[in-house]
Write an enzyme that holds these catalytic residues in place. Structure first.
Site, short mmCIF file in Angstrom:
data_model
loop_
_atom_site.label_atom_id
_atom_site.label_comp_id
_atom_site.label_asym_id
_atom_site.label_seq_id
_atom_site.Cartn_x
_atom_site.Cartn_y
_atom_site.Cartn_z
N GLY A 1 0.83 -1.20 0.00
CA GLY A 1 0.00 0.00 0.00
C GLY A 1 0.87 1.25 0.00
N SER A 2 0.21 2.40 -0.22
CA SER A 2 0.96 3.65 -0.37
C SER A 2 1.62 4.08 0.95
CB SER A 2 0.03 4.75 -0.87
OG SER A 2 -1.02 4.96 0.04
N THR A 3 0.96 3.79 2.08
CA THR A 3 1.51 4.17 3.38
C THR A 3 2.81 3.40 3.64
OG1 THR A 3 -0.80 4.33 4.08
CG2 THR A 3 0.86 4.49 5.80
N ASP B 1 2.67 -2.25 8.20
CA ASP B 1 1.69 -2.42 7.14
C ASP B 1 0.64 -1.31 7.25
OD1 ASP B 1 0.29 -3.53 5.02
OD2 ASP B 1 0.15 -5.54 5.88
N ALA C 1 -3.80 -0.43 6.43
CA ALA C 1 -5.10 -1.12 6.52
C ALA C 1 -6.15 -0.25 5.83
CB ALA C 1 -5.48 -1.37 7.97
N LYS D 1 -8.14 -5.50 5.38
CA LYS D 1 -7.04 -5.18 4.47
C LYS D 1 -7.32 -5.85 3.12
CE LYS D 1 -2.88 -5.73 5.91
NZ LYS D 1 -2.59 -4.57 5.06
N GLY D 2 -6.50 -5.52 2.14
CA GLY D 2 -6.62 -6.26 0.89
C GLY D 2 -7.05 -5.46 -0.31
N GLY E 1 -5.21 -3.83 -2.04
CA GLY E 1 -4.14 -4.06 -3.03
C GLY E 1 -4.01 -5.51 -3.47
N GLU F 1 0.34 -10.57 3.30
CA GLU F 1 0.34 -9.66 4.45
C GLU F 1 0.00 -10.43 5.73
OE1 GLU F 1 -1.02 -5.63 2.06
OE2 GLU F 1 -2.53 -6.88 2.96
C1 5RP Z 1 -3.19 -3.87 0.52
C2 5RP Z 1 -3.48 -3.36 1.88
C3 5RP Z 1 -3.02 -1.96 2.20
O1 5RP Z 1 -2.21 -2.00 3.33
C4 5RP Z 1 -4.25 -1.11 2.45
O2 5RP Z 1 -5.06 -1.17 1.30
C5 5RP Z 1 -3.86 0.34 2.76
O3 5RP Z 1 -3.32 0.96 1.62
P1 5RP Z 1 -2.96 2.50 1.62
O4 5RP Z 1 -1.82 2.67 2.56
O5 5RP Z 1 -2.59 2.79 0.19
O6 5RP Z 1 -4.17 3.26 2.06
O7 5RP Z 1 -4.05 -4.02 2.70
O8 5RP Z 1 -3.60 -5.21 0.33
#
Ligand code: 5RP
Length: 232
Positions: free
Chosen positions: A45-47, A99, A101, A112-113, A115, A121
């Site tokens: 994910g972007s974070t 990670d 979420a 989660k998920g 992505g 994960e």
């Molecule tokens: C991917 C995930 C990511 O951690 C979740 O979607 C958060 O993403 P972002 O940091 O881009 O908001 O679970 O499978």
């Protein structure tokens, strides 16, 4: 001989990054946790991407000896780009994992998920002594499933059976996730389909109930895991 490797060297996050400043702030906190010799699980994910940049900066500056186990190809390529050495769960178990979420409820249960990397994960989280989940305020919900559906990774041939079983568990809507950059369905990191299931009520047992359906590889429900929530 080395590749020119322009693709990986020029790689950037594949989508827009919201709240970049906030993510960079918490990324520094994550980077400060890195100790020489650590094996670090890196979610997706972007974070996580922003945190990986900060971790790489610290590794480089202090010449730390770190190994990463990333959950997605995108983060694996990012590690390659940043010069973070990688290992696998066959060789090492993570000392800790960071990670993101999509939803966090008051009991720190997660969805989660988004992505499509939830299986890897979950493997990292299940294998880690310490887990940090980084989220901004938009991710906090009173009830899991209020903003995001539950992503369910499904072996492609089991699609219709799993749809039926999810409905039997109370899903009011089950959608086959479509790809953005290709025609047809989206594929997970492991080459499976994703069914996004909307529930009005998600009980604590739902993660286990979904997992027992034949054809389900994993779901994006994380109920009762020991995680530290880092708020942006
Ligand atoms: C991917 C995930 C990511 O951690 C979740 O979607 C958060 O993403 P972002 O940091 O881009 O908001 O679970 O499978």
């Amino acid at each position: 001989m080395n590749w020119k490797n322009t693709i990986i060297n020029n790689l950037q996050w594949s989508d827009a990054i919201t709240n970049r400043e906030g993510k960079e702030r918490v990324a520094k906190e994550i980077a400060a946790k890195v100790k020489d010799g650590d094996v670090i699980g890196i979610g997706s994910g972007s974070t996580v991407y922003i945190a990986a940049l900060a971790v790489a900066e610290r590794i480089k500056k202090e010449k730390l000896n770190i190994q990463a186990i990333p959950a997605s190809m995108e983060l694996s390529m990012t590690c390659t780009q940043l010069g973070i050495p990688q290992t696998t769960l066959w060789e090492k178990t993570p000392d800790w994992t960071f990670d993101g979420a999509d939803e966090v409820d008051p009991q720190s249960c997660l969805i989660k998920g988004r992505g499509g990397a939830m299986f890897k994960e979950k493997l990292l989280i299940a294998n880690s002594k310490e887990v940090y989940i980084i989220v901004d305020e938009s991710k906090f919900v009173d009830r899991l499933g209020s903003k995001f559906p539950v992503p369910v990774e499904v072996f492609p041939n089991a699609l219709l059976y799993v749809e039926e079983q999810l409905k039997a568990l109370g899903a009011k809507e089950v959608i086959l996730r479509s790809a953005k950059g290709k025609d047809g369905p989206s594929f997970t990191e492991n080459g499976n389909f994703v069914l996004d299931a909307w529930f009005d009520h998600i009980s604590f047992n739902m993660e286990k109930d979904i997992k027992t359906i034949t054809g389900v590889i994993e779901s994006g429900l994380f109920m009762g895991y020991s995680v530290n929530i880092l708020s942006i």
